[in-house]
Design an enzyme around this catalytic site. Structure first.
Site, PDB file in Angstrom:
ATOM      1  N   ASN A   1       0.805  -1.227   0.000  1.00  0.00           N
ATOM      2  CA  ASN A   1       0.000   0.000   0.000  1.00  0.00           C
ATOM      3  C   ASN A   1       0.836   1.275   0.000  1.00  0.00           C
ATOM      4  O   ASN A   1       0.300   2.373  -0.134  1.00  0.00           O
ATOM      5  CB  ASN A   1      -0.968   0.004   1.182  1.00  0.00           C
ATOM      6  CG  ASN A   1      -2.119  -0.966   0.952  1.00  0.00           C
ATOM      7  OD1 ASN A   1      -2.269  -1.508  -0.138  1.00  0.00           O
ATOM      8  ND2 ASN A   1      -2.929  -1.172   1.976  1.00  0.00           N
TER       9      ASN A   1
ATOM     10  N   ASP B   1      -7.608  -3.916   7.555  1.00  0.00           N
ATOM     11  CA  ASP B   1      -6.919  -4.970   6.799  1.00  0.00           C
ATOM     12  C   ASP B   1      -6.394  -6.101   7.693  1.00  0.00           C
ATOM     13  O   ASP B   1      -5.876  -7.091   7.194  1.00  0.00           O
ATOM     14  CB  ASP B   1      -5.763  -4.382   5.975  1.00  0.00           C
ATOM     15  CG  ASP B   1      -6.269  -3.609   4.771  1.00  0.00           C
ATOM     16  OD1 ASP B   1      -7.476  -3.651   4.482  1.00  0.00           O
ATOM     17  OD2 ASP B   1      -5.436  -2.952   4.102  1.00  0.00           O
TER      18      ASP B   1
ATOM     19  N   ARG C   1      -2.203 -11.185  -4.362  1.00  0.00           N
ATOM     20  CA  ARG C   1      -2.291  -9.734  -4.544  1.00  0.00           C
ATOM     21  C   ARG C   1      -1.557  -8.989  -3.436  1.00  0.00           C
ATOM     22  O   ARG C   1      -1.180  -7.835  -3.611  1.00  0.00           O
ATOM     23  CB  ARG C   1      -3.756  -9.284  -4.561  1.00  0.00           C
ATOM     24  CG  ARG C   1      -4.542  -9.912  -5.687  1.00  0.00           C
ATOM     25  CD  ARG C   1      -5.921  -9.362  -5.725  1.00  0.00           C
ATOM     26  NE  ARG C   1      -5.892  -7.965  -6.168  1.00  0.00           N
ATOM     27  CZ  ARG C   1      -6.895  -7.368  -6.767  1.00  0.00           C
ATOM     28  NH1 ARG C   1      -8.010  -8.015  -6.998  1.00  0.00           N
ATOM     29  NH2 ARG C   1      -6.798  -6.119  -7.135  1.00  0.00           N
TER      30      ARG C   1
HETATM   31  C1  UD1 Z   1      -6.609   1.865   1.516  1.00  0.00           C
HETATM   32  C2  UD1 Z   1      -5.852   0.561   1.418  1.00  0.00           C
HETATM   33  C3  UD1 Z   1      -6.726  -0.608   1.828  1.00  0.00           C
HETATM   34  C4  UD1 Z   1      -7.341  -0.353   3.206  1.00  0.00           C
HETATM   35  C5  UD1 Z   1      -8.014   0.993   3.253  1.00  0.00           C
HETATM   36  C6  UD1 Z   1      -8.526   1.358   4.636  1.00  0.00           C
HETATM   37  C7  UD1 Z   1      -4.335   1.047  -0.416  1.00  0.00           C
HETATM   38  C8  UD1 Z   1      -3.933   0.778  -1.819  1.00  0.00           C
HETATM   39  N1  UD1 Z   1      -5.409   0.395   0.045  1.00  0.00           N
HETATM   40  O1  UD1 Z   1      -7.670   1.773   0.574  1.00  0.00           O
HETATM   41  O2  UD1 Z   1      -5.935  -1.793   1.852  1.00  0.00           O
HETATM   42  O3  UD1 Z   1      -8.292  -1.365   3.486  1.00  0.00           O
HETATM   43  O4  UD1 Z   1      -7.103   2.022   2.839  1.00  0.00           O
HETATM   44  O5  UD1 Z   1      -7.481   1.345   5.549  1.00  0.00           O
HETATM   45  O6  UD1 Z   1      -3.692   1.816   0.294  1.00  0.00           O
HETATM   46  N2  UD1 Z   1     -14.445   6.617   1.255  1.00  0.00           N
HETATM   47  C9  UD1 Z   1     -15.426   7.511   0.890  1.00  0.00           C
HETATM   48  N3  UD1 Z   1     -15.206   8.339  -0.179  1.00  0.00           N
HETATM   49  C10 UD1 Z   1     -14.050   8.319  -0.888  1.00  0.00           C
HETATM   50  C11 UD1 Z   1     -13.041   7.410  -0.514  1.00  0.00           C
HETATM   51  C12 UD1 Z   1     -13.271   6.564   0.563  1.00  0.00           C
HETATM   52  O7  UD1 Z   1     -16.483   7.544   1.512  1.00  0.00           O
HETATM   53  O8  UD1 Z   1     -13.925   9.097  -1.832  1.00  0.00           O
HETATM   54  C13 UD1 Z   1     -14.642   5.718   2.423  1.00  0.00           C
HETATM   55  C14 UD1 Z   1     -14.616   4.254   2.044  1.00  0.00           C
HETATM   56  O9  UD1 Z   1     -15.892   3.791   1.654  1.00  0.00           O
HETATM   57  C15 UD1 Z   1     -14.170   3.602   3.336  1.00  0.00           C
HETATM   58  C16 UD1 Z   1     -13.245   4.652   3.954  1.00  0.00           C
HETATM   59  O10 UD1 Z   1     -13.538   5.873   3.274  1.00  0.00           O
HETATM   60  O11 UD1 Z   1     -15.267   3.431   4.216  1.00  0.00           O
HETATM   61  C17 UD1 Z   1     -11.781   4.333   3.844  1.00  0.00           C
HETATM   62  O12 UD1 Z   1     -11.418   4.147   2.496  1.00  0.00           O
HETATM   63  P1  UD1 Z   1      -9.999   4.614   1.942  1.00  0.00           P
HETATM   64  O13 UD1 Z   1      -9.159   5.058   3.087  1.00  0.00           O
HETATM   65  O14 UD1 Z   1     -10.196   5.551   0.820  1.00  0.00           O
HETATM   66  O15 UD1 Z   1      -9.421   3.249   1.374  1.00  0.00           O
HETATM   67  P2  UD1 Z   1      -8.464   3.083   0.123  1.00  0.00           P
HETATM   68  O16 UD1 Z   1      -7.528   4.228   0.012  1.00  0.00           O
HETATM   69  O17 UD1 Z   1      -9.248   2.697  -1.055  1.00  0.00           O
END
Ligand code: UD1
Length: 417
Positions: A25, A306, A398
């Site tokens: 990540n 995670d 992955r």
């Molecule tokens: C990253 C990690 C993933 C981990 C997650 C949470 C990477 C590549 N992946 O994913 O392994 O599980 O952090 O620790 O680093 N959300 C919104 N709007 C947005 C974006 C996110 O509402 O525009 C919400 C999501 O639904 C979720 C929360 O925010 O509930 C956290 O998501 P986010 O921190 O964005 O996860 P990722 O960056 O995709």
């Protein structure tokens, strides 16, 4: 394409030394960030994983030259040919959305297919888009594509409704080349954000505040390529810690930053594991059965989502009852049915799982449904009586490098077929 499976014979005590790879990540945003500078950047400790291969394919599709040279991955983002990424590439991995920020910063234009949903729940992009719009980006969403463009990025004061890791990274990578100052409030505080700040600053950016909830980015004219070593993967390390506990083993885990694992260490100690912290290593010993604990997933420095499935595997055979509350991805309970097949007693109500610890798990035919669910089943199999056949290990690929090799080395009986 038929996927591989693991055949795991459980109840083997794990003992020895295991080395953690570079963080997936962290690697993904760092790879995307290389797009910000003309010329060749070098990244060390990038793990060889399917998700990394996908990101490299995205970069190559955009016109980057990527080569592995000994320990380093060299990425030359000299002249890019395209700012579009089609569906086939985007669908395979959500993190490919991390090219939005860098491409807007360097070229002012990008078009990507909206990343698909995934097994652990709907994953919106609204915070990424909102932040970029505040920096002066126009966004059009049509036919499943996100098209974004800008004449000039301007620093802005951005507030995130949720501390999204990906949104924080995307906005950081756009803001480093914007005119003026950007503030990101309620930013994610994960170690991966700190690693990205370090890398961007080595490229000549002016970013401060990573690890805290307000980031301040002073835009610069241009960035230059650099060299960087990726931080160790804290989720991989946490998975090994649980493996040691579940097999009543004694394992020295090398290449870790113990501070990144604070919530995991605290919970394992609470459940009775013996944990010794060293400079860049952690020793985990376990004697007898551990006791149940309650936990709730939270953004960093809270307990990582995670690690939730792996903890559930462990608590399935702990003494007493445990409660896990998932607050980040509400549908993250795919592993529950499969763990039940191995004898676990788990009930799920909304975002809460109640786990009644059983004496021992039993080998069964099970299937990985996503990356961390797969890791949980792998752990359950290590502790189970007799053999487990774990299908669809491609999901595990992955996020875990050479898993069967690493585990065979410390005494597990794992065969990949
Ligand atoms: C990253 C990690 C993933 C981990 C997650 C949470 C990477 C590549 N992946 O994913 O392994 O599980 O952090 O620790 O680093 N959300 C919104 N709007 C947005 C974006 C996110 O509402 O525009 C919400 C999501 O639904 C979720 C929360 O925010 O509930 C956290 O998501 P986010 O921190 O964005 O996860 P990722 O960056 O995709």
């Amino acid at each position: 394409m038929a996927m591989d499976r693991y055949v795991i014979t459980g109840k083997q005590r794990l003992e020895g030394t295991i080395r953690v790879s570079g963080a997936k990540n962290s690697s993904l945003p760092l790879l995307a960030a290389t797009l910000l500078a003309e010329g060749s950047s070098a990244l060390l400790e990038i793990p060889q994983l399917a998700d990394i291969t996908h990101m490299i394919e995205v970069l190559e599709h955009l016109g980057c030259k990527v080569v592995r040279q000994n320990e380093a991955l060299l990425i030359n983002a000299g002249a890019l040919g395209s700012c579009d990424v089609d569906e086939g590439l985007m669908r395979r991995m959500r993190a490919s959305n991390l090219i939005l920020g860098p491409l807007l910063a360097r070229y002012g234009r990008v078009k990507i297919s909206r990343p698909g949903g995934c097994a652990i729940g709907s994953r919106p992009m609204d915070q990424h888009i909102k932040g970029l719009q505040q920096l002066g980006v126009k966004v059009k969403e049509k036919h499943g594509y996100i098209e974004a463009w800008t004449d000039k990025l301007l620093g802005a004061d951005v507030y995130l409704d949720v501390p999204s890791v990906g949104a924080t990274e995307n906005i950081m990578m756009a803001a480093v080349l914007a005119k003026g100052i950007t503030l990101i409030r309620n930013a994610a505080r994960e170690p991966e954000i700190v690693d990205l700040q370090l890398f961007l600053n080595k490229m000549g950016a002016k970013v401060r505040g990573a690890g805290m909830d307000v980031l301040k980015i002073d835009g610069v004219e241009s960035l230059h390529p650099t060299e960087h070593t990726v931080i160790p993967d804290r989720i991989e390390a946490g998975t090994h810690m649980i493996a040691a506990v579940m097999t009543e083993g004694d394992v020295l885990i090398k290449n870790v930053v113990p501070e990144h694992l604070e919530p995991v260490i605290a919970k394992l100690r609470q459940s009775g594991a013996i944990i010794t912290l060293m400079d860049e290593a952690i020793r985990v010993q376990q004697r007898g059965r551990i006791s149940g604990v309650d936990l709730k997933t939270m953004p960093y420095p809270g307990f990582p989502t995670d690690m939730h499935p792996q903890f559930m595997a462990m608590l399935s055979c702990a003494e007493g009852t445990s409660i896990i509350t998932e607050t980040i991805f509400e549908n993250r309970f795919q592993h529950v049915d499969e763990l039940r097949r191995m004898g676990a007693q788990i009930t799920v109500e909304g975002r809460t799982a109640v786990i009644r610890g059983v004496e021992t798990l039993e080998g069964a035919f099970v299937e990985a449904t996503d990356l961390r669910a797969g890791a949980a089943l792998f752990l359950a199999a290590l502790a189970a009586e007799e053999a487990t056949v774990l299908e669809k290990v491609d999901y595990i690929d992955r996020g875990y490098e050479n898993l069967e090799e690493k585990y065979s080395h410390i005494g597990a009986k794992v065969v990949r077929v």
